[in-house]
Design an enzyme around this catalytic site. Structure first.
Site, PDB file in Angstrom:
ATOM      1  N   GLY A   1       0.915  -1.155   0.054  1.00 52.68           N
ATOM      2  CA  GLY A   1       0.031   0.121   0.084  1.00 52.68           C
ATOM      3  C   GLY A   1       0.540   1.173  -0.020  1.00 52.68           C
ATOM      4  O   GLY A   1       1.702   1.479   0.360  1.00 52.68           O
TER       5      GLY A   1
ATOM      6  N   GLY B   1       7.044   8.110  -9.244  1.00 54.27           N
ATOM      7  CA  GLY B   1       8.158   8.066 -10.036  1.00 54.27           C
ATOM      8  C   GLY B   1       7.525   7.719 -11.454  1.00 54.27           C
ATOM      9  O   GLY B   1       8.349   7.550 -12.430  1.00 54.27           O
TER      10      GLY B   1
ATOM     11  N   HIS C   1      33.051  11.729 -50.555  1.00 51.06           N
ATOM     12  CA  HIS C   1      32.089  10.574 -50.884  1.00 51.06           C
ATOM     13  C   HIS C   1      32.817   9.105 -50.837  1.00 51.06           C
ATOM     14  O   HIS C   1      33.886   8.938 -51.171  1.00 51.06           O
ATOM     15  CB  HIS C   1      31.643  10.866 -52.273  1.00 51.06           C
ATOM     16  CG  HIS C   1      32.381  11.518 -53.202  1.00 51.06           C
ATOM     17  ND1 HIS C   1      31.993  12.831 -53.815  1.00 51.06           N
ATOM     18  CD2 HIS C   1      33.597  11.260 -53.609  1.00 51.06           C
ATOM     19  CE1 HIS C   1      32.874  13.029 -54.567  1.00 51.06           C
ATOM     20  NE2 HIS C   1      33.923  12.294 -54.508  1.00 51.06           N
TER      21      HIS C   1
END
EC number: 2.7.7.23
Length: 492
Positions: free
Chosen positions: A86, A113, A374
């Site tokens: 609880g 949280g 490239h």
């Protein structure tokens, strides 16, 4: 207007739930939105109101959660919930742990949280209202269009909160109430301590309910009030992945909107994702399908995207990054990257440098004005300033056991398809010919060639590949060439 921070005695973050509806081996509160765990968001909000003490209650996957919290907030007290279930018991064990250091007096805030959009501003407002009105308990509530499943806030004729009725226990009339309990509270520490000692597990669930404290506080003559927020997202929790995705989308919408209001152009907010930890300067331009994660920072006048994902990347002023996937890298001012470029950790591109299409880099430093335009790979390398690396160049850095480094100086020009077999050094101003395989150091100003003169073996294909289409075409061309008469003066 956000009230001035009042600094409560403590904030208690409840994070002991199993989160079974996530259907995940990862604890629920460690799931991320906006680049940060849900509990990480909760801890930031809690710290922003400057509590004198901060505790987080854990149980499920205790070591994982505790370890994560310790990394985020080493000074937070990690408290283990015992076998008594609880929320009331969770708060009770946290209060006992904090009291063991120094008995708390003043305001104690309780939050969760798994409520990642809760802001420090709203928590500060809750604390300020609680202390200004000298309440025993102040509950944070929200007004929902559909309150199904939520505990309803019951109020007396004078507007004070008289209780909280769970949905399953509500009457038809009570179910019409749209104001619901968020589960986030500010308590007077003394009232909370005394009431928790009286809360029992005498209920259908066999749990100690934190909500029972409200009734006990009223019975003792304390005032119970509420702070109502119209922003339901701030009190929404995530119990499954559907809710997690919805919260993530809302957080991103807010993050993107905040950056636009701060002077960033986002061409398509619906396809742009920005982590909470990212920093952007004014006049940054983000094109569609851009994702910015981690500690990524983008300086003024830089353009990122489209179709770009950057994680922990520093982008300099005026740089352009197009269709690139990058992580752990630095892109200098006015540098250009992309399209279809893969920047791996340790890549540092200097001012006005270029890494072009279909290039992969890792652990490489590239000097000012140098270009890798490239189709190549550069790894474990250092390249000087104003060097041009030709198409198809590769630094062969791995010998099967160890990686080795390539050093290429400034003002170097390399031919297409040059391979540097590390460890190797190329001096300033050196050149390499197309197709060179550089196995030895190249002195400054030298031209490196490593291929023999071309040799043609005529008739090789028809002789060695008979019956193939290539052989048929080759033989036809040879026959045609041999049957063509030589030119004569009469034929002119």
């Amino acid at each position: 207007m956000i009230p001035e921070n009042t600094g409560p005695a403590a904030v208690i973050v409840l994070a002991a739930g199993a989160g079974t509806r996530m259907k995940s081996r990862t604890p629920k509160i460690l799931h991320e939105i906006g680049g940060r765990s849900m509990v990480g968001h909760a801890l930031l909000a809690a710290r922003s109101i400057e509590p004198r003490q901060l505790a987080i209650v854990v149980r499920h996957e205790r070591d994982l959660v505790a370890g994560h919290v310790a990394e985020l907030d080493p000074s937070a007290a990690i408290v283990d919930q015992d076998e008594v279930p609880g929320t009331g018991r969770a708060v009770e064990v946290a209060l006992q742990a904090l009291d063991a250091k120094e008995e708390l007096t003043g305001t104690v805030v309780v939050t969760y949280g798994d409520v990642p959009l809760l802001s420090g501003g709203l928590l500060a407002e809750l604390v300020a209202t609680h202390e200004r009105e000298a309440n025993a308990v102040t509950v944070l509530t929200a007004v929902l269009d559909d309150a199904t499943g939520y505990g309803r806030i019951l109020r007396g004729e004078d507007g004070t909160v008289t209780g909280i009725r769970e949905h399953k226990d509500s009457t038809d009339e009570e179910r019409l109430i749209r104001e619901v309990n968020s589960g986030i509270y500010a308590f007077d520490a003394a009232v909370l301590r005394e009431a928790l000692g009286k809360v029992t597990t005498d209920n259908a669930q066999g749990e100690k309910y934190l909500t029972d404290v409200l009734g006990l506080a009223r019975e003792a003559g304390g005032r119970v009030a509420a702070v109502v927020t119209a922003d339901r997202w701030q009190v929404e929790g995530a119990n499954d992945r559907v809710q997690l995705a919805a919260l993530g989308a809302e957080l991103n919408r807010r993050t993107v909107e905040a950056w636009m209001r701060a002077g960033v152009t986002v061409v398509d907010p619906s396809t742009t994702w920005i982590d909470s930890s990212v920093t952007l300067d004014e006049d940054v331009r983000l094109l569609p399908n851009t994702q910015l994660h981690g500690s990524t920072s983008v300086a003024r006048d830089a353009v990122v995207g489209p179709d770009t994902t950057l994680t922990d990347v520093e982008v300099g002023e005026g740089a352009t990054v197009i269709r690139t996937h990058g992580s752990g890298s630095v892109i200098g001012p006015r540098a250009a990257v992309g399209p279809f470029t893969y920047l791996r950790p340790g890549t540092v591109l200097g001012e006005k440098g270029k890494i072009g299409a279909f290039y992969e880099t890792k652990n490489v430093t590239i000097g000012r004005g140098s270009k890798l335009s490239h189709l190549g790979y550069a790894g474990d390398a250092e390249i000087g300033e104003d060097t041009n690396i030709g198409c198809g160049n590769i630094t062969a850095n791995y010998d099967g056991e160890k990686k080795h480094r390539t050093v290429i100086g400034s003002g170097v020009r390399t031919g297409s398809n040059t391979v540097f077999v590390a460890p190797v050094t190329v001096g300033d101003g050196a050149y390499s010919g197309a197709g060179a395989v550089i196995r030895k150091d190249v002195p400054a100003g030298a031209l490196a060639l490593s291929i023999a003169a071309q040799r043609n073996t005529e008739g090789w294909v028809p002789a060695n590949r008979p019956g193939s289409r290539s052989a048929e075409l080759a033989q036809a061309a040879i026959n045609n060439s041999s049957s063509t008469p030589a030119s004569t003066e009469e034929g002119k």
